[in-house]
Design a protein around this motif. Structure first.
Motif, PDB file in Angstrom:
ATOM      1  N   VAL A 135       0.838  -1.202   0.000  1.00  0.00           N
ATOM      2  CA  VAL A 135       0.000   0.000   0.000  1.00  0.00           C
ATOM      3  C   VAL A 135       0.877   1.258   0.000  1.00  0.00           C
ATOM      4  CG1 VAL A 135      -1.685   1.324   1.346  1.00  0.00           C
ATOM      5  CG2 VAL A 135      -1.949  -1.148   1.100  1.00  0.00           C
ATOM      6  N   GLU A 136       1.922   1.246   0.816  1.00  0.00           N
ATOM      7  CA  GLU A 136       2.832   2.389   0.903  1.00  0.00           C
ATOM      8  C   GLU A 136       3.503   2.665  -0.438  1.00  0.00           C
ATOM      9  OE1 GLU A 136       7.118   3.303   2.998  1.00  0.00           O
ATOM     10  OE2 GLU A 136       5.759   1.914   3.996  1.00  0.00           O
ATOM     11  N   PHE A 137       4.043   1.628  -1.074  1.00  0.00           N
ATOM     12  CA  PHE A 137       4.727   1.815  -2.355  1.00  0.00           C
ATOM     13  C   PHE A 137       3.757   2.214  -3.463  1.00  0.00           C
ATOM     14  CE2 PHE A 137       7.928  -1.388  -0.581  1.00  0.00           C
ATOM     15  CZ  PHE A 137       8.712  -0.379  -0.067  1.00  0.00           C
ATOM     16  N   THR A 138       2.557   1.639  -3.448  1.00  0.00           N
ATOM     17  CA  THR A 138       1.554   2.008  -4.448  1.00  0.00           C
ATOM     18  C   THR A 138       1.220   3.485  -4.340  1.00  0.00           C
ATOM     19  OG1 THR A 138       0.618  -0.213  -4.382  1.00  0.00           O
ATOM     20  CG2 THR A 138      -0.777   1.531  -5.276  1.00  0.00           C
ATOM     21  N   SER A 139       1.046   3.960  -3.135  1.00  0.00           N
ATOM     22  CA  SER A 139       0.745   5.370  -2.908  1.00  0.00           C
ATOM     23  C   SER A 139       1.883   6.257  -3.390  1.00  0.00           C
ATOM     24  CB  SER A 139       0.476   5.605  -1.422  1.00  0.00           C
ATOM     25  OG  SER A 139       0.271   6.957  -1.167  1.00  0.00           O
ATOM     26  N   ARG A 140       3.117   5.877  -3.066  1.00  0.00           N
ATOM     27  CA  ARG A 140       4.272   6.674  -3.503  1.00  0.00           C
ATOM     28  C   ARG A 140       4.355   6.755  -5.017  1.00  0.00           C
ATOM     29  NH1 ARG A 140       9.601   4.716  -0.316  1.00  0.00           N
ATOM     30  NH2 ARG A 140       8.811   4.789   1.807  1.00  0.00           N
ATOM     31  N   ILE A 141       4.123   5.620  -5.677  1.00  0.00           N
ATOM     32  CA  ILE A 141       4.222   5.584  -7.137  1.00  0.00           C
ATOM     33  C   ILE A 141       3.093   6.378  -7.784  1.00  0.00           C
ATOM     34  CG2 ILE A 141       4.053   4.064  -9.149  1.00  0.00           C
ATOM     35  CD1 ILE A 141       5.523   1.933  -7.376  1.00  0.00           C
ATOM     36  N   LEU A 142       1.866   6.155  -7.337  1.00  0.00           N
ATOM     37  CA  LEU A 142       0.718   6.831  -7.950  1.00  0.00           C
ATOM     38  C   LEU A 142       0.740   8.340  -7.759  1.00  0.00           C
ATOM     39  CD1 LEU A 142      -2.212   4.396  -7.167  1.00  0.00           C
ATOM     40  CD2 LEU A 142      -1.159   4.847  -9.384  1.00  0.00           C
ATOM     41  N   PHE A 143       1.183   8.789  -6.596  1.00  0.00           N
ATOM     42  CA  PHE A 143       1.125  10.213  -6.297  1.00  0.00           C
ATOM     43  C   PHE A 143       2.457  10.928  -6.477  1.00  0.00           C
ATOM     44  CE2 PHE A 143      -2.387   8.357  -3.795  1.00  0.00           C
ATOM     45  CZ  PHE A 143      -3.429   8.976  -4.491  1.00  0.00           C
ATOM     46  N   HIS A 144       3.412  10.259  -7.131  1.00  0.00           N
ATOM     47  CA  HIS A 144       4.699  10.912  -7.383  1.00  0.00           C
ATOM     48  C   HIS A 144       4.513  12.034  -8.398  1.00  0.00           C
ATOM     49  CE1 HIS A 144       8.882  11.412  -8.710  1.00  0.00           C
ATOM     50  NE2 HIS A 144       9.176  10.972  -7.486  1.00  0.00           N
ATOM     51  N   GLU A 145       5.317  13.047  -8.289  1.00  0.00           N
ATOM     52  CA  GLU A 145       5.183  14.219  -9.180  1.00  0.00           C
ATOM     53  C   GLU A 145       5.405  13.884 -10.649  1.00  0.00           C
ATOM     54  OE1 GLU A 145       9.664  16.090  -8.941  1.00  0.00           O
ATOM     55  OE2 GLU A 145       8.236  16.648  -7.377  1.00  0.00           O
ATOM     56  N   MET A 146       6.062  12.790 -10.949  1.00  0.00           N
ATOM     57  CA  MET A 146       6.287  12.421 -12.354  1.00  0.00           C
ATOM     58  C   MET A 146       5.048  11.822 -13.006  1.00  0.00           C
ATOM     59  SD  MET A 146      10.166  10.965 -12.248  1.00  0.00           S
ATOM     60  CE  MET A 146      10.199  10.637 -13.997  1.00  0.00           C
ATOM     61  N   ASN A 147       4.049  11.473 -12.233  1.00  0.00           N
ATOM     62  CA  ASN A 147       2.812  10.897 -12.807  1.00  0.00           C
ATOM     63  C   ASN A 147       1.810  11.975 -13.124  1.00  0.00           C
ATOM     64  OD1 ASN A 147       3.587   8.264 -12.899  1.00  0.00           O
ATOM     65  ND2 ASN A 147       2.943   7.841 -10.802  1.00  0.00           N
TER      66      ASN A 147
END
Length: 77
Positions: free
Chosen positions: A65-77
């Motif tokens: 869950v933590e990694f999914t959140s980081r990936i989805l809400f990263h500024e590059m997305n």
């Protein structure tokens, strides 16, 4: 990578052995790889400042869950 090279013995590099926990399911490989890359950084390995831990499935689910959140809400997305 910056930093001092690994120890050499008779022109052979001796990488440190790091005991890590293994996945308990057939689908958690990426979670383990990401978590260990986060924990085992070259400066920590050289100073032997890392913690070996055998994660429970609940902890692995939390990492997912933590990694999914980081990936989805990263500024590059």
């Amino acid at each position: 990578m910056l930093g001092a090279p690994l120890r050499k013995k008779d022109n052979e590099i001796e990488p440190p052995y790091i005991n890590i926990s293994g996945q308990k399911t057939s689908y958690d490989c990426a979670i383990y790889v990401i978590k260990w890359l986060e924990i085992i950084q070259p400066e920590n390995v050289k100073r032997e400042k890392y913690e070996y831990d055998n994660w429970t499935q609940e902890e692995v689910d939390h990492f997912r869950v933590e990694f999914t959140s980081r990936i989805l809400f990263h500024e590059m997305n």
